[in-house]
Design a protein around this motif. Structure first.
Motif, PDB file in Angstrom:
ATOM      1  N   GLN A 279       0.750  -1.462   0.244  1.00 12.50           N
ATOM      2  CA  GLN A 279      -0.466   0.059  -0.392  1.00 12.50           C
ATOM      3  C   GLN A 279       1.260   1.366  -0.234  1.00 12.50           C
ATOM      4  OE1 GLN A 279      -3.922   0.315  -0.065  1.00 12.50           O
ATOM      5  NE2 GLN A 279      -2.302   1.898  -0.437  1.00 12.50           N
ATOM      6  N   THR A 280       1.730   1.172   0.880  1.00 12.00           N
ATOM      7  CA  THR A 280       2.920   2.319   0.655  1.00 12.00           C
ATOM      8  C   THR A 280       2.892   2.701  -0.718  1.00 12.00           C
ATOM      9  OG1 THR A 280       3.464   1.722   3.200  1.00 12.00           O
ATOM     10  CG2 THR A 280       5.023   3.428   2.268  1.00 12.00           C
ATOM     11  N   VAL A 281       3.896   1.257  -1.521  1.00 15.86           N
ATOM     12  CA  VAL A 281       4.270   1.687  -2.918  1.00 15.86           C
ATOM     13  C   VAL A 281       3.530   3.022  -3.288  1.00 15.86           C
ATOM     14  CG1 VAL A 281       5.448   1.003  -4.695  1.00 15.86           C
ATOM     15  CG2 VAL A 281       6.202   0.139  -2.507  1.00 15.86           C
TER      16      VAL A 281
ATOM     17  N   LEU B 200       1.508  21.504   4.254  1.00 16.75           N
ATOM     18  CA  LEU B 200       3.223  20.317   3.411  1.00 16.75           C
ATOM     19  C   LEU B 200       2.487  19.054   3.417  1.00 16.75           C
ATOM     20  CD1 LEU B 200       6.295  20.646   2.384  1.00 16.75           C
ATOM     21  CD2 LEU B 200       6.207  20.269   5.094  1.00 16.75           C
ATOM     22  N   VAL B 201       2.822  18.297   3.059  1.00 18.43           N
ATOM     23  CA  VAL B 201       2.160  16.832   3.591  1.00 18.43           C
ATOM     24  C   VAL B 201       3.238  16.422   2.864  1.00 18.43           C
ATOM     25  CG1 VAL B 201      -0.395  16.554   2.901  1.00 18.43           C
ATOM     26  CG2 VAL B 201       1.362  15.946   1.369  1.00 18.43           C
ATOM     27  N   THR B 202       3.933  14.812   4.644  1.00 22.95           N
ATOM     28  CA  THR B 202       4.386  14.390   4.003  1.00 22.95           C
ATOM     29  C   THR B 202       4.386  13.354   3.734  1.00 22.95           C
ATOM     30  OG1 THR B 202       4.076  13.510   5.382  1.00 22.95           O
ATOM     31  CG2 THR B 202       5.640  15.101   6.605  1.00 22.95           C
ATOM     32  N   ASP B 203       5.388  12.309   2.696  1.00 21.51           N
ATOM     33  CA  ASP B 203       5.485  11.079   1.554  1.00 21.51           C
ATOM     34  C   ASP B 203       4.870   9.898   2.942  1.00 21.51           C
ATOM     35  OD1 ASP B 203       6.361  10.705  -0.715  1.00 21.51           O
ATOM     36  OD2 ASP B 203       8.382  10.323  -0.154  1.00 21.51           O
ATOM     37  N   TRP B 204       3.899   9.227   2.835  1.00 19.54           N
ATOM     38  CA  TRP B 204       3.361   7.977   3.653  1.00 19.54           C
ATOM     39  C   TRP B 204       4.362   7.618   3.887  1.00 19.54           C
ATOM     40  CZ3 TRP B 204      -2.003   8.144   4.385  1.00 19.54           C
ATOM     41  CH2 TRP B 204      -2.683   8.810   3.819  1.00 19.54           C
ATOM     42  N   PHE B 205       3.669   6.986   5.500  1.00 17.43           N
ATOM     43  CA  PHE B 205       5.089   6.559   5.937  1.00 17.43           C
ATOM     44  C   PHE B 205       4.750   4.996   6.892  1.00 17.43           C
ATOM     45  CE2 PHE B 205       5.757   8.432  10.278  1.00 17.43           C
ATOM     46  CZ  PHE B 205       5.354   9.447   9.956  1.00 17.43           C
ATOM     47  N   VAL B 206       5.063   3.617   7.313  1.00 17.88           N
ATOM     48  CA  VAL B 206       4.857   3.230   8.357  1.00 17.88           C
ATOM     49  C   VAL B 206       5.485   3.213  10.186  1.00 17.88           C
ATOM     50  CG1 VAL B 206       4.411   0.945   9.089  1.00 17.88           C
ATOM     51  CG2 VAL B 206       3.965   1.225   6.909  1.00 17.88           C
TER      52      VAL B 206
END
Lengths: 230, 163
Positions: free
Chosen positions: A72-74, B156-162
């Motif tokens: 999903q992140t990709v 500003l939005v960040t990249d998605w991360f986990v």
């Protein structure tokens, strides 16, 4: 497999994206269209590269939950970084690099390590055509018909059947959790998914060959359940 | 899968067991042959990514993640606090991940508000202090997330991360 999918009548919206977006469309055109707001192009792009990303991720033997997060992140990242990829040729490398980094991140931050991806835990059968060796062509045709029919199923039905196909078997409790359905309704849902599979146009001829009625008794229940996940 | 164990292959696809068996065999055959299987997750992931595009905000890319640093191995990365840095030109966000919180700061330091976004939705915005520092509760459930930061400089939005 894809050509066959594209040549049959397009399934409903839950069907295979390649039926809508033929494979001849170039990657750069898909990317351009997606950036212009064409969601079908975006779906086709994901559809085309999902196997590549999945093959990278499966090498890391992550848990099902971690695998899902990485995949999903990709895609979440790619949709917003499409504009940065000046050259469509750079896309596969970008995807692989992003997927690898996310897998490493999972391994280094510590997480579950039980491989549970039903697609990835299927063993390679020694004789997939057991019992059909004399009739390789027909066997291939039947497999093709099944796969195309499978692709027309709803997400829920496909996921359930994949989970049921996993080896070692996925416990019903896990299936119940992943699909958010009670354990008691797995059996009936399985029956409905298979009934739905029989209704696929590509199976009609094969069912007729078997001398069986085209419409199974469960067909009134075969109505597609709305996908409620996410 | 014992329904086809005899010498005589059965093709009665009106039988649930036979149909499921043959479907599983077809899926495995395709997998073994390197054919891409239809992945039920691909479309829902594509749609989620599409739905969550943030077209109006400035996208701050992940430029540093301590979890990926250092060839010295996994142990070092695991015992230290994880830090992430997101940048877009001169603007960015630094985040430190603790056991129960995300401690961060807008860069350059400026007053604003920060929202934690997950695929389940957005949480309530948190105001930064005068140095642009903020503390967000770490979400109990895992999954993908991002921050949206609003300040005088814009959104500003960040990249998605986990985590």
């Amino acid at each position: 497999m894809r050509r066959a999918a594209a040549s049959t009548s397009p399934p409903d919206s839950s069907g295979w994206k390649t039926a809508v977006m033929p494979h001849e469309v170039s990657v750069s055109e898909l990317a351009t269209r997606a950036m212009d707001g064409d969601q079908q192009a975006w779906r086709a792009l994901v559809d085309r590269y999902h196997p590549l990303v999945r093959s990278v991720v499966r090498g890391y033997r992550l848990s099902a939950a971690d695998t899902e997060d990485v995949l999903q992140t990709v895609w979440l990242r790619l949709v917003e970084h499409l504009a940065d990829l000046r050259d469509a040729q750079a896309l596969p490398k970008w995807l692989m690099t992003t997927a690898r980094r996310e897998c490493l991140r999972v391994l280094r931050t510590g997480s579950r390590t039980v491989p549970m991806d039903p697609l990835d835990t299927m063993p390679i059968p020694e004789q997939p055509d057991r019992g059909q060796v004399d009739d390789g062509l027909l066997a291939a045709e039947r497999r093709e018909a099944l796969l195309v029919a499978f692709a027309t199923l709803s997400d829920r039905h496909r996921e359930l059947l994949l989970l049921l196909a996993a080896d070692p078997p996925v416990p019903y409790a896990e299936i119940s959790r992943r699909l958010a359905i009670p354990v008691g309704s797995i059996g009936p849902t399985r029956a409905r998914a298979l009934a739905r599979l029989r209704l696929a146009p590509t199976l009609a001829g094969h069912l007729a060959d078997a001398g069986a009625p085209t419409l199974p008794p469960q067909s009134p229940l075969g109505a597609q359940a709305p996908s409620t996940r996410r | 899968m014992t329904t086809t164990s005899g010498d005589q292959p059965r093709h009665d696809w009106q039988d649930d067991e036979v149909l499921l068996h043959d479907l599983v065999a077809a899926l495995r055959h395709a997998d073994a042959a390197g054919q891409p299987l239809p992945d039920p997750r691909a479309e829902q992931m594509a749609d989620a990514a599409w739905a969550w595009r943030d077209l109006d905000a400035e996208l701050a890319a992940l430029v540093h993640d301590s979890a990926l640093e250092g060839a010295s191995g996994m142990r070092a990365a695991r015992v230290t606090t994880r830090t992430l840095m997101f940048m877009s030109g001169p603007h960015g966000v630094d985040i430190e991940v603790t056991d129960d919180a995300l401690v961060g700061q807008l860069c350059p330091a400026e007053v604003g508000s920060v929202v934690l976004v997950t695929l389940a939705g957005e949480q309530a915005p948190v105001e930064t202090d005068e140095y642009g520092s903020f503390v967000l509760d770490r979400p109990a459930e895992g999954g993908v997330l991002r921050l949206r930061c609003r300040s005088a400089s814009g959104v500003l939005v960040t990249d998605w991360f986990v985590l």
